[in-house]
Design a protein around this motif. Structure first.
Motif, PDB file in Angstrom:
ATOM      1  N   GLY A  51       0.712  -1.245  -0.049  1.00 24.68           N
ATOM      2  CA  GLY A  51      -0.017   0.154   0.171  1.00 24.68           C
ATOM      3  C   GLY A  51       0.847   1.361  -0.286  1.00 24.68           C
ATOM      4  O   GLY A  51       2.068   1.363   0.003  1.00 24.68           O
ATOM      5  N   PRO A  52       0.196   2.406  -0.103  1.00 21.21           N
ATOM      6  CA  PRO A  52       0.982   3.575  -0.176  1.00 21.21           C
ATOM      7  C   PRO A  52       1.396   4.247   1.447  1.00 21.21           C
ATOM      8  O   PRO A  52       0.935   3.348   2.390  1.00 21.21           O
ATOM      9  N   GLY A  53       2.264   4.978   1.517  1.00 28.57           N
ATOM     10  CA  GLY A  53       2.702   5.458   2.588  1.00 28.57           C
ATOM     11  C   GLY A  53       1.631   6.346   3.387  1.00 28.57           C
ATOM     12  O   GLY A  53       0.863   7.132   2.674  1.00 28.57           O
ATOM     13  N   LEU A  54       1.438   6.001   4.717  1.00 27.47           N
ATOM     14  CA  LEU A  54       0.248   6.633   5.386  1.00 27.47           C
ATOM     15  C   LEU A  54       1.001   7.886   6.225  1.00 27.47           C
ATOM     16  O   LEU A  54       2.014   7.763   6.820  1.00 27.47           O
ATOM     17  N   PRO A  55       0.402   9.074   5.862  1.00 26.59           N
ATOM     18  CA  PRO A  55       1.003  10.440   6.729  1.00 26.59           C
ATOM     19  C   PRO A  55       0.200  10.010   8.093  1.00 26.59           C
ATOM     20  O   PRO A  55      -0.823   9.616   8.547  1.00 26.59           O
ATOM     21  N   THR A  56       1.410  10.793   9.057  1.00 23.76           N
ATOM     22  CA  THR A  56       0.913  10.618  10.472  1.00 23.76           C
ATOM     23  C   THR A  56       0.942  11.992  10.935  1.00 23.76           C
ATOM     24  O   THR A  56       0.790  12.020  12.369  1.00 23.76           O
ATOM     25  N   TRP A  57       1.005  13.097  10.294  1.00 18.81           N
ATOM     26  CA  TRP A  57       0.764  14.470  10.875  1.00 18.81           C
ATOM     27  C   TRP A  57      -0.706  14.596  11.209  1.00 18.81           C
ATOM     28  O   TRP A  57      -1.705  14.106  10.805  1.00 18.81           O
ATOM     29  N   GLN A  58      -0.573  15.704  12.232  1.00 14.78           N
ATOM     30  CA  GLN A  58      -1.986  15.711  12.811  1.00 14.78           C
ATOM     31  C   GLN A  58      -2.027  17.253  12.732  1.00 14.78           C
ATOM     32  O   GLN A  58      -1.355  18.232  13.276  1.00 14.78           O
ATOM     33  N   TRP A  59      -3.124  17.855  12.133  1.00 13.36           N
ATOM     34  CA  TRP A  59      -3.276  19.238  12.007  1.00 13.36           C
ATOM     35  C   TRP A  59      -4.789  19.431  12.325  1.00 13.36           C
ATOM     36  O   TRP A  59      -5.265  19.146  13.314  1.00 13.36           O
ATOM     37  N   ASN A  60      -5.260  20.348  11.360  1.00 18.89           N
ATOM     38  CA  ASN A  60      -6.759  20.801  11.707  1.00 18.89           C
ATOM     39  C   ASN A  60      -7.549  19.502  11.235  1.00 18.89           C
ATOM     40  O   ASN A  60      -7.458  19.139   9.936  1.00 18.89           O
ATOM     41  N   GLN A  61      -8.585  19.095  12.052  1.00 21.31           N
ATOM     42  CA  GLN A  61      -9.279  17.850  11.781  1.00 21.31           C
ATOM     43  C   GLN A  61     -10.690  18.117  12.116  1.00 21.31           C
ATOM     44  O   GLN A  61     -11.521  19.080  12.783  1.00 21.31           O
ATOM     45  N   VAL A  62     -11.587  17.572  11.077  1.00 18.24           N
ATOM     46  CA  VAL A  62     -12.947  17.710  11.014  1.00 18.24           C
ATOM     47  C   VAL A  62     -13.680  16.272  11.226  1.00 18.24           C
ATOM     48  O   VAL A  62     -13.358  15.387  10.231  1.00 18.24           O
ATOM     49  N   ARG A  63     -14.483  16.208  11.958  1.00 13.91           N
ATOM     50  CA  ARG A  63     -15.428  14.844  12.117  1.00 13.91           C
ATOM     51  C   ARG A  63     -16.621  14.837  11.441  1.00 13.91           C
ATOM     52  O   ARG A  63     -17.529  15.947  11.402  1.00 13.91           O
ATOM     53  N   LEU A  64     -16.629  14.056  10.391  1.00 18.46           N
ATOM     54  CA  LEU A  64     -17.872  13.762   9.686  1.00 18.46           C
ATOM     55  C   LEU A  64     -18.652  12.378   9.887  1.00 18.46           C
ATOM     56  O   LEU A  64     -17.875  11.528  10.010  1.00 18.46           O
ATOM     57  N   GLU A  65     -19.777  12.392  10.017  1.00 16.67           N
ATOM     58  CA  GLU A  65     -20.394  11.207  10.569  1.00 16.67           C
ATOM     59  C   GLU A  65     -21.760  10.975   9.504  1.00 16.67           C
ATOM     60  O   GLU A  65     -22.523  11.887   9.195  1.00 16.67           O
ATOM     61  N   TRP A  66     -22.077   9.626   9.510  1.00 18.56           N
ATOM     62  CA  TRP A  66     -23.368   9.292   8.606  1.00 18.56           C
ATOM     63  C   TRP A  66     -23.788   8.029   9.416  1.00 18.56           C
ATOM     64  O   TRP A  66     -22.955   7.196   9.935  1.00 18.56           O
ATOM     65  N   SER A  67     -25.022   7.730   9.410  1.00 20.96           N
ATOM     66  CA  SER A  67     -25.912   6.824   9.930  1.00 20.96           C
ATOM     67  C   SER A  67     -26.774   6.212   9.291  1.00 20.96           C
ATOM     68  O   SER A  67     -27.570   7.096   8.438  1.00 20.96           O
ATOM     69  N   GLY A  68     -27.229   5.088   9.335  1.00 21.76           N
ATOM     70  CA  GLY A  68     -28.398   4.471   8.425  1.00 21.76           C
ATOM     71  C   GLY A  68     -27.764   3.763   7.472  1.00 21.76           C
ATOM     72  O   GLY A  68     -26.641   3.119   7.537  1.00 21.76           O
ATOM     73  N   VAL A  69     -28.827   3.260   6.476  1.00 21.35           N
ATOM     74  CA  VAL A  69     -28.205   2.549   5.280  1.00 21.35           C
ATOM     75  C   VAL A  69     -27.480   3.597   4.313  1.00 21.35           C
ATOM     76  O   VAL A  69     -28.112   4.396   3.694  1.00 21.35           O
ATOM     77  N   ILE A  70     -26.214   3.207   3.974  1.00 18.60           N
ATOM     78  CA  ILE A  70     -25.375   4.203   3.433  1.00 18.60           C
ATOM     79  C   ILE A  70     -25.045   3.428   2.046  1.00 18.60           C
ATOM     80  O   ILE A  70     -24.377   2.281   2.119  1.00 18.60           O
ATOM     81  N   GLN A  71     -25.415   3.871   0.958  1.00 19.47           N
ATOM     82  CA  GLN A  71     -25.266   3.122  -0.344  1.00 19.47           C
ATOM     83  C   GLN A  71     -23.897   3.416  -0.961  1.00 19.47           C
ATOM     84  O   GLN A  71     -23.219   4.397  -0.479  1.00 19.47           O
ATOM     85  N   PRO A  72     -23.299   2.483  -1.760  1.00 21.66           N
ATOM     86  CA  PRO A  72     -22.008   2.596  -2.298  1.00 21.66           C
ATOM     87  C   PRO A  72     -21.721   3.921  -3.012  1.00 21.66           C
ATOM     88  O   PRO A  72     -20.577   4.585  -3.260  1.00 21.66           O
TER      89      PRO A  72
END
Length: 557
Positions: A437-458
């Motif tokens: 796989g690709p290299g994963l960044p580990t830096w932490q800067w501005n973070q935004v939490r996004l959430e979804w619930s229920g039946v989520i279609q592809p």
């Protein structure tokens, strides 16, 4: 044995014999004994009957039934269920449904479905989403947990490049059923604990919510923004993410509107528009002036309405103190805002932590451990005192010892391998090439939490309104300039400074062009010239230096 069953295994602490007719003969002794007999039915079983027993055997028995939903789903009929806690069942059977059978009664097994039922999968997704510094793509790290339905393969959407997948900590081989189809992995278990690393290089404002061709029940995404990037708004989420638009409360809107209306009433509607635009750009900036504007406007309105006298003189002095306080707030704010506009990575420089960018791959920990082990071994060899030279040995003795050691290794090799290690068709060949796989960044800067619930279609997409670092910096500088102009207008209202303001009205036509030229000149002087990376001159390494393994990825410039 029951009719139609053949014995497979018998575990008895007493002498026991099983006859050809299926009858069990046991040599009994005083005491309480437990016999375990395992049998198998030769045909599909639809009912089970308790044979008629004779004295001294009891006429009632308690049976338990353990269903296997992966094979078929059945319903037990024709017998009465009992509470297992009220019986003398073994502890391992106490959690199963128990039934009471009498002599001659039959337990019917009504088949409801063959194989696993087509129930929807119960999968939850936890995702870490890193935006690239240039904004051209995303790096994804997914964790899928839950239960699968009748499915043996998980695939991603075509616009997601799957790089690494592991199930229960075991790396999996990523395959494609055809050249034009999406990548995926084979799943041979119902309970899923999957980790995946992938890349998304497509529309920046509409990445997929899940990215997997499977309905999900819940998605929780943490969006990591690089320095300088701003999330203006987000649409389609079930929560209220911390965006620039979401920061505005009713109190903020009321105060901005009140300041705009007061400025327009005192100095005209044009200056009211300037005040509203300045507050719109600077209201949520850290350390920006907010309530000081209302304080200064209130004092200015009182000076216009109060007649000349002691009160007017005291109000004039208080107005100058308010102007001094406004200047003391605006100057450091202007310096910090321009500095962050030029170098956004300095936003958290005073927090004491480091927010550098570090990339790691799946093979990095093993390579680092191997390098550390080699370095420690070399250090031990250097610190070890020189051993005396061994006594000369005959060639025949050396040959004999090498031959004996090789024969010992060859003879011990098959015995050291267990049967599971010799034949295990479910495990992947350790010599196969598994994607890391690709290299994963580990830096932490501005973070935004996004959430979804229920039946989520592809095919569901998220809507992200992102502002690039260049546009964000220009908006910051523009807000500072408009704020300084508004502060100058509020200061030049009376006395000798009013004449200076009247003199500036004659050149107001060339003011926008002059401001543009000043801004462009200051930007060209402050921004450092572009730097080009040069190949460093590497000094010759000593003979005892550690050679890096060939499979260690070379970091990109």
């Amino acid at each position: 044995m029951l009719d139609g069953f053949i014995p497979l295994h018998l575990d008895s602490p007493l002498p026991t014999r099983m006859g050809q007719d299926g009858k069990l003969q046991v040599q009994l002794r005083p005491g309480e004994w437990t016999l375990k007999l395992t049998g198998r039915a030769l045909t599909n079983v639809t009912e089970l009957a308790l044979p008629v027993s004779s004295t001294p055997w009891p006429s009632e028995e308690v049976w338990v039934f353990e269903a296997d939903p992966t094979m078929r789903q059945v319903q037990v009929e024709g017998v009465n269920s009992v509470d297992p806690s009220q019986t003398r069942l073994p502890d391992t059977w106490a959690s199963l449904p128990a039934y009471l059978l009498t002599s001659g009664s039959k337990m019917a097994l009504a088949e409801q479905h063959r194989g696993m039922a087509d129930s929807p999968a119960q999968l939850n997704l936890t995702r870490q989403l890193w935006l690239d510094f240039d904004g051209n793509g995303y790096t994804l790290q997914d964790q899928l947990t839950g239960t699968l339905a009748q499915q043996s393969r998980l695939e991603v959407l075509p616009d997601i490049h799957l790089g690494r997948v592991s199930i229960d900590g075991t790396p999996q081989l990523i395959t494609q059923q055809a050249a034009d189809q999406a990548a995926g992995v084979e799943v041979r278990q119902r309970n899923l604990a999957l980790e995946a690393d992938s890349r998304y290089v497509a529309a920046r404002s509409s990445p997929p919510v899940s990215g997997w061709q499977q309905e999900l029940q819940q998605v929780s995404t943490t969006l990591h923004l690089p320095p300088g990037w701003l999330l203006f708004a987000a649409s389609g989420t079930d929560n209220l993410p911390l965006t620039w638009l979401q920061q505005w409360s009713l109190l903020d809107l009321f105060l901005v509107l009140l300041t705009t209306v007061a400025t327009g009433y005192l100095f005209g509607w044009r200056w009211g528009a300037v005040a509203g635009f300045a507050l719109l750009l600077t209201w949520h900036q850290p350390d920006a002036p907010r309530l000081l504007w209302l304080n200064l406007l209130a004092v200015t309105a009182l000076l216009r309405s109060v007649p000349e006298g002691a009160i007017q003189r005291w109000l004039g002095r208080y107005r100058w103190l308010s102007l001094l306080g406004l200047v003391l707030v605006i100057l450091p704010y202007t310096i910090d805002t321009v500095r962050l506009a030029l170098y956004p990575q300095l936003e958290y420089s005073t927090s004491g932590g480091t927010n550098g960018v570090v990339y790691e791959s799946a093979a990095a920990p093993a390579a680092e451990q191997a390098m550390d082990a080699d370095a420690a071994m070399m250090a031990d060899q250097v610190a070890m005192p020189a051993a005396p030279a061994p006594a000369p040995m005959m060639k025949s003795e050396n040959y004999a010892r090498e031959k004996m050691s090789s024969l010992a290794n060859i003879s011990a090799y098959p015995e050291s391998r267990s049967a599971k290690q010799q034949v295990n068709l479910r495990e992947i060949d350790p010599n196969s090439m598994i994607q890391t796989g690709p290299g994963l960044p580990t830096w932490q800067w501005n973070q935004v939490r996004l959430e979804w619930s229920g039946v989520i279609q592809p095919d569901e997409r998220m809507g992200l309104w992102l502002i690039s670092p260049l546009a964000h910096s220009l908006l910051k500088v523009l807000g500072v300039i408009i704020m300084l102009i508004l502060a100058a207008r509020l200061a030049l209202v009376s006395g000798k400074l009013a004449a200076l303001w009247q003199a500036t009205q004659s050149v107001k036509r060339g003011l926008p062009l002059a401001l543009l030229l000043v801004l462009a000149t200051s930007w060209a002087l402050v921004v450092p010239p572009a730097a080009w990376a040069e190949t460093p001159v590497v000094a010759e390494m000593p003979a005892t230096s550690v050679v890096q393994s060939a499979n260690t990825p070379t970091p990109a410039c």
